[in-house]
Design a protein around this motif. Sequence first.
Motif, mmCIF file in Angstrom:
data_model
loop_
_atom_site.group_PDB
_atom_site.id
_atom_site.type_symbol
_atom_site.label_atom_id
_atom_site.label_comp_id
_atom_site.label_asym_id
_atom_site.label_seq_id
_atom_site.Cartn_x
_atom_site.Cartn_y
_atom_site.Cartn_z
ATOM 1 N N VAL A 81 49.287 10.311 27.278
ATOM 2 C CA VAL A 81 48.603 11.373 26.548
ATOM 3 C C VAL A 81 49.666 12.263 25.912
ATOM 4 O O VAL A 81 50.513 12.822 26.611
ATOM 5 N N VAL A 82 49.648 12.368 24.603
ATOM 6 C CA VAL A 82 50.566 13.235 23.874
ATOM 7 C C VAL A 82 49.788 14.453 23.407
ATOM 8 O O VAL A 82 48.748 14.325 22.752
ATOM 9 N N ALA A 120 55.074 7.747 16.537
ATOM 10 C CA ALA A 120 55.687 7.150 17.730
ATOM 11 C C ALA A 120 55.015 5.820 18.055
ATOM 12 O O ALA A 120 55.691 4.829 18.386
ATOM 13 N N ALA A 121 53.690 5.766 17.969
ATOM 14 C CA ALA A 121 52.975 4.515 18.231
ATOM 15 C C ALA A 121 53.376 3.431 17.236
ATOM 16 O O ALA A 121 53.524 2.260 17.595
ATOM 17 N N ALA A 122 53.559 3.817 15.979
ATOM 18 C CA ALA A 122 53.957 2.853 14.954
ATOM 19 C C ALA A 122 55.370 2.327 15.186
ATOM 20 O O ALA A 122 55.683 1.190 14.799
ATOM 21 N N SER A 123 56.216 3.125 15.823
ATOM 22 C CA SER A 123 57.635 2.809 15.949
ATOM 23 C C SER A 123 58.008 2.179 17.285
ATOM 24 O O SER A 123 58.894 1.318 17.345
ATOM 25 N N ILE A 163 52.582 0.019 18.986
ATOM 26 C CA ILE A 163 51.560 -0.082 20.026
ATOM 27 C C ILE A 163 50.312 0.650 19.532
ATOM 28 O O ILE A 163 50.354 1.397 18.554
ATOM 29 N N ARG A 164 49.204 0.445 20.219
ATOM 30 C CA ARG A 164 47.937 1.044 19.782
ATOM 31 C C ARG A 164 47.881 2.519 20.184
ATOM 32 O O ARG A 164 48.525 2.947 21.147
ATOM 33 N N ILE A 186 48.816 5.003 23.422
ATOM 34 C CA ILE A 186 49.019 6.448 23.333
ATOM 35 C C ILE A 186 47.685 7.094 22.985
ATOM 36 O O ILE A 186 46.911 6.545 22.197
ATOM 37 N N VAL A 187 47.418 8.253 23.558
ATOM 38 C CA VAL A 187 46.290 9.091 23.151
ATOM 39 C C VAL A 187 46.856 10.365 22.538
ATOM 40 O O VAL A 187 47.633 11.083 23.188
ATOM 41 N N ALA A 188 46.510 10.638 21.291
ATOM 42 C CA ALA A 188 46.939 11.858 20.606
ATOM 43 C C ALA A 188 45.855 12.909 20.795
ATOM 44 O O ALA A 188 44.787 12.823 20.182
ATOM 45 N N LEU A 189 46.121 13.893 21.638
ATOM 46 C CA LEU A 189 45.142 14.924 21.990
ATOM 47 C C LEU A 189 45.566 16.240 21.357
ATOM 48 O O LEU A 189 46.460 16.928 21.857
ATOM 49 N N GLY A 190 44.947 16.596 20.229
ATOM 50 C CA GLY A 190 45.327 17.844 19.571
ATOM 51 C C GLY A 190 44.988 17.832 18.096
ATOM 52 O O GLY A 190 44.131 17.068 17.635
#
Length: 344
Positions: free
Chosen positions: A39-40, A114-117, A122-123, A99-103
Amino acid sequence: MNTVTVRASRQYDILIGRGLLPTLGAEAKKLGKAQKICVVSESSVYPLYGVAAEESLKNAGFSVVSYVFPAGEESKNGQVFLDLLNFLVENRLTRSDMIVALGGGVVGDLAGFAAASYLRGIRFIQVPTTLLAAVDSSVGGKTAIDLPAGKNLAGSFCQPSLVLCDTDTLNSLPLDIFRDGCAEVIKYGVLYDPKLFAHLEEKGLAFDREAVITRCVELKRDVVMEDEFDTGARMKLNLGHTVGHGVEAKSRFAISHGKAVAIGMAIVSRASACVDTPRIVALLEKFGLPTRTDYSADDLFTYTLSDKKRSGGTVNLIIPRAIGDCAIVPTPVESLKSFIQAGL
């Protein structure tokens, strides 16, 4: 709950409604394979929703770690980006994890890049908690960080695997931050939808949140499916952004993205002598958004030279001709300063 499906390089659903955050784990489980989720989030959002997100994910059987960075556009930089990548390595996330982008938009942009890299991709799941992120930045796969020369100059196109928009999270937004998102909502009305624009004129800040967010997401979905990589029709979504990014950068991000876009929309409307300029400016002001800046045309021109929408000696400006009718106009760089001056 409303569901909007995006069919781009990756197909995914956007879920919009009240009380959805507790379903995050169950929805993530439907995506399969992942065992660990990072969780980011940022320091103003995590205390509000971080525990609920983590518990939902853990209850669905995931191992969960969290990376929280200081709130604000200033954190959308190369150092925080690298810190996040190293955090993923240290916690041994694999290519099948997520990754979960919370915000808000800053979190989504940074976590998405970051997920793309990471491990060459990664998803990730977008969980927008601001209106601006819900209607704009969480949808369509644009991810990025800022460089000293300007905003969003390093990034990637990376579509999320899911967008989960719990409209209840908007209740915790300070009014000023909610208004920022309203600038992007108004933008959709100016670009594509006179009925949406009229609804906003009638209701003001009391507009129907679920219905308006869904309509904005549908409009963006259609554009993304037509032009995923921003080479044609999707450029229209930059209405107000070329000048707006100049305002943001000149202020060193003291002026927020939404307010800067509002100023940018007003400037291009006045400069292009749009027939509906009075209505556009009046609606922005009704929502408490600025429509003018003290910065000079010279100031703004300097920053637009680094704009990523520049192509050789031209910049693609999005010009409103009327509400619901906007055009992409390649503009010589040497003409840009006088155009900005005409709209100040």
